[in-house]
Scaffold this active site. Structure first.
Site, mmCIF file in Angstrom:
data_model
loop_
_atom_site.group_PDB
_atom_site.id
_atom_site.type_symbol
_atom_site.label_atom_id
_atom_site.label_comp_id
_atom_site.label_asym_id
_atom_site.label_seq_id
_atom_site.Cartn_x
_atom_site.Cartn_y
_atom_site.Cartn_z
ATOM 1 N N ALA A 189 43.474 47.267 41.939
ATOM 2 C CA ALA A 189 43.474 46.367 43.107
ATOM 3 C C ALA A 189 43.991 47.144 44.308
ATOM 4 O O ALA A 189 44.974 47.886 44.207
ATOM 5 C CB ALA A 189 44.366 45.167 42.831
ATOM 6 N N GLY A 211 48.656 49.166 46.386
ATOM 7 C CA GLY A 211 47.660 49.212 45.317
ATOM 8 C C GLY A 211 48.337 48.949 43.984
ATOM 9 O O GLY A 211 49.561 49.023 43.878
ATOM 10 N N LYS A 212 47.591 48.594 42.971
ATOM 11 C CA LYS A 212 48.138 48.456 41.612
ATOM 12 C C LYS A 212 46.972 48.417 40.647
ATOM 13 O O LYS A 212 45.917 47.864 40.959
ATOM 14 C CB LYS A 212 48.935 47.153 41.485
ATOM 15 N N GLY A 213 47.162 49.009 39.488
ATOM 16 C CA GLY A 213 46.068 49.004 38.524
ATOM 17 C C GLY A 213 46.584 48.968 37.115
ATOM 18 O O GLY A 213 47.793 49.046 36.874
#
Ligand code: NAD
Length: 426
Positions: free
Chosen positions: A69, A114-116
């Site tokens: 994301a 961001g993050k994933g």
């Protein structure tokens, strides 16, 4: 205004995205910002979903789902963790990427959020399977990540080795070395000294400043810390070094208490179970959920999210709460602490040392010059004090604002200004 006492039934754990949108609305009330910008910030720019085929050691192929994301890049490339956990969802990555936007902005770091993650239980994979998974993930995300696009970091279920594989796969495919595509790498390939202890260090620095703000002498202050992992143990050790009395510690197996204050180095390295508080020969042992009820000056939740709830907020005896974990306080608990005049210094400031040293690592990578451990800690101290002063000024100049709102105001103002000057194109 009359308020009804909150009950546990209306204190359901919220998703990170719900909390992020709620906090955005709260901060926006204090600022004169274009409603279009606020609305835009309630959405992520993109959520990339990828299928990752991995050959298991038994020869079978399994397909895992990965997400990345990317919330907002007005201030710089996206930045955030990459987690391997069975509960990873697009919604969770979305919310956590929003938190990263505010954390970077509060710290005035030129990154967006961001993050994933990958939906997988890493404990069920061998090291070679984890390596294949990580390399294929790097390839699937290659077009949307990069040192100037989106920079990953370790998170739940991932570590420095994961980052090394990711960086290697990305660099091989690009045909040149790109250490800056990830942070939290081993120092031998461009990782930064001091990265591991940085979130705990920032928690200790912010707790020290908050105590000073409320006129406590740190050498008389008593501290209780929930969680004795990376964040909790490092925060405990540093607060002990700053002169505070760390009188209670808890990990997943229980809590220990010493009214005279622990020698935290001894607890960290005690022989029976190094790194665990259980097994340590303490004057008093207690169930870990009683830690929040102790009459101390500061309590630091540094283990899990959603641990301070409507159920236990009235029992908290501390004068001050400093959030070491991400999202430890539910919205209802936050309201109770406001009513009870217990300040809560928020996660996006207190534990931001991690992303700050990640930023230092990225600077070292793109400049091809490494900093010493001492340089990192000195710069971290400067950055934390600067962010603390910004949030403190925001707190002092907004009568009704909580510390959390004051921090979001600082972050939102910076992100909104960036949107304003960059404009909306076309
Ligand atoms: P960790 O796994 O190193 O440590 C977690 C600790 O919490 C362990 O000591 C564990 O025993 C304890 N714990 C678990 N359940 C507990 C319970 N019910 N009661 C008491 N203790 C319990 O994790 P960490 O890296 O220290 O992260 C802790 C929190 O800080 C998480 O919310 C994480 O998201 C956040 N955080 C971590 C970093 C980082 O870089 N490590 C950065 C920012 C925020």
């Amino acid at each position: 205004m009359t308020t009804t006492a909150p009950t546990e039934s209306d204190d359901q754990p919220e998703t990170a995205a719900e909390i992020a949108r709620h906090q955005l609305d709260r901060a926006a009330q204090y600022l004169d910002i274009d409603p279009g910008t606020i609305e835009r910030l309630k959405h992520v720019k993109s959520v990339h979903q990828v299928a990752i085929p991995v050959q298991r050691d038994n020869g079978e192929t399994e397909i895992y789902t990965g997400y990345r994301a990317q919330h907002d890049s007005a201030r710089g490339p996206f930045k955030g963790g990459l987690r391997y956990h069975p509960d990873v969802t697009a919604e969770e990555c979305t919310g956590l990427s929003m938190w990263m936007t505010w954390k970077c902005a509060v710290m005035d770091i030129p990154f967006g959020g961001g993050k994933g993650g990958v939906v997988v239980n890493p404990k069920e994979l061998s090291d070679t399977e984890k390596e294949r998974l990580t390399r294929r993930l790097a390839e699937e995300l290659r077009d949307v990540v990069g040192p100037m696009r989106d920079i990953a970091a370790p998170d739940m279920g991932t570590n420095a080795q994961t980052m090394a594989w990711f960086m290697d796969a990305y660099s091989m495919q690009e045909g040149e070395s790109h250490p800056g595509v990830v942070t939290g790498k081993p120092p031998v390939i461009g990782g930064s000294y001091g990265r591991e202890e940085a979130p705990g260090r920032s928690v200790a620095v912010i707790a020290r400043e908050a105590l000073d703000y409320y006129d406590y002498d740190i050498s008389d202050a008593t501290v209780a810390i929930q969680g004795f992992g990376s964040v909790g143990a490092n925060a405990a050790r540093l607060l002990d070094e700053f002169g505070a009395n760390v009188v209670a510690l808890a990990d997943v197996n229980g809590a220990i208490r010493d009214p005279d204050g622990f020698d935290t180095h001894d607890v960290i390295s005690h022989e029976e179970q190094p790194g665990m508080v259980s097994g340590y020969d303490a004057p008093e042992n207690l169930p870990n959920d009683e830690l929040f009820e102790l009459d101390v000056d500061v309590v630091i939740p540094a283990a899990l999210g959603n641990v301070l709830t409507a159920d236990n907020a009235d029992d908290v005896q501390a004068d001050l709460i400093v959030e070491g974990a991400n999202g430890p306080t539910t919205t209802r608990a936050d309201e109770i602490f406001t009513e009870r005049d217990i300040p809560v210094v928020p996660d996006i400031l207190a534990n931001a040392g991690g992303v700050t040293v990640s930023y230092f690592e990225w600077l070292q990578d793109i400049n091809r010059r490494s900093w010493t451990y001492e340089e990192v800690n000195e710069e971290l101290e400067n950055e934390m004090l600067s962010a603390w002063n910004d949030v403190r000024q925001s707190f002092d100049s907004h009568d009704e604002a909580t510390w959390r709102e004051a921090a979001y105001i600082v972050g939102l103002k910076r992100v909104a200004e960036a949107h304003n000057v960059r404009g909306l194109w076309p």
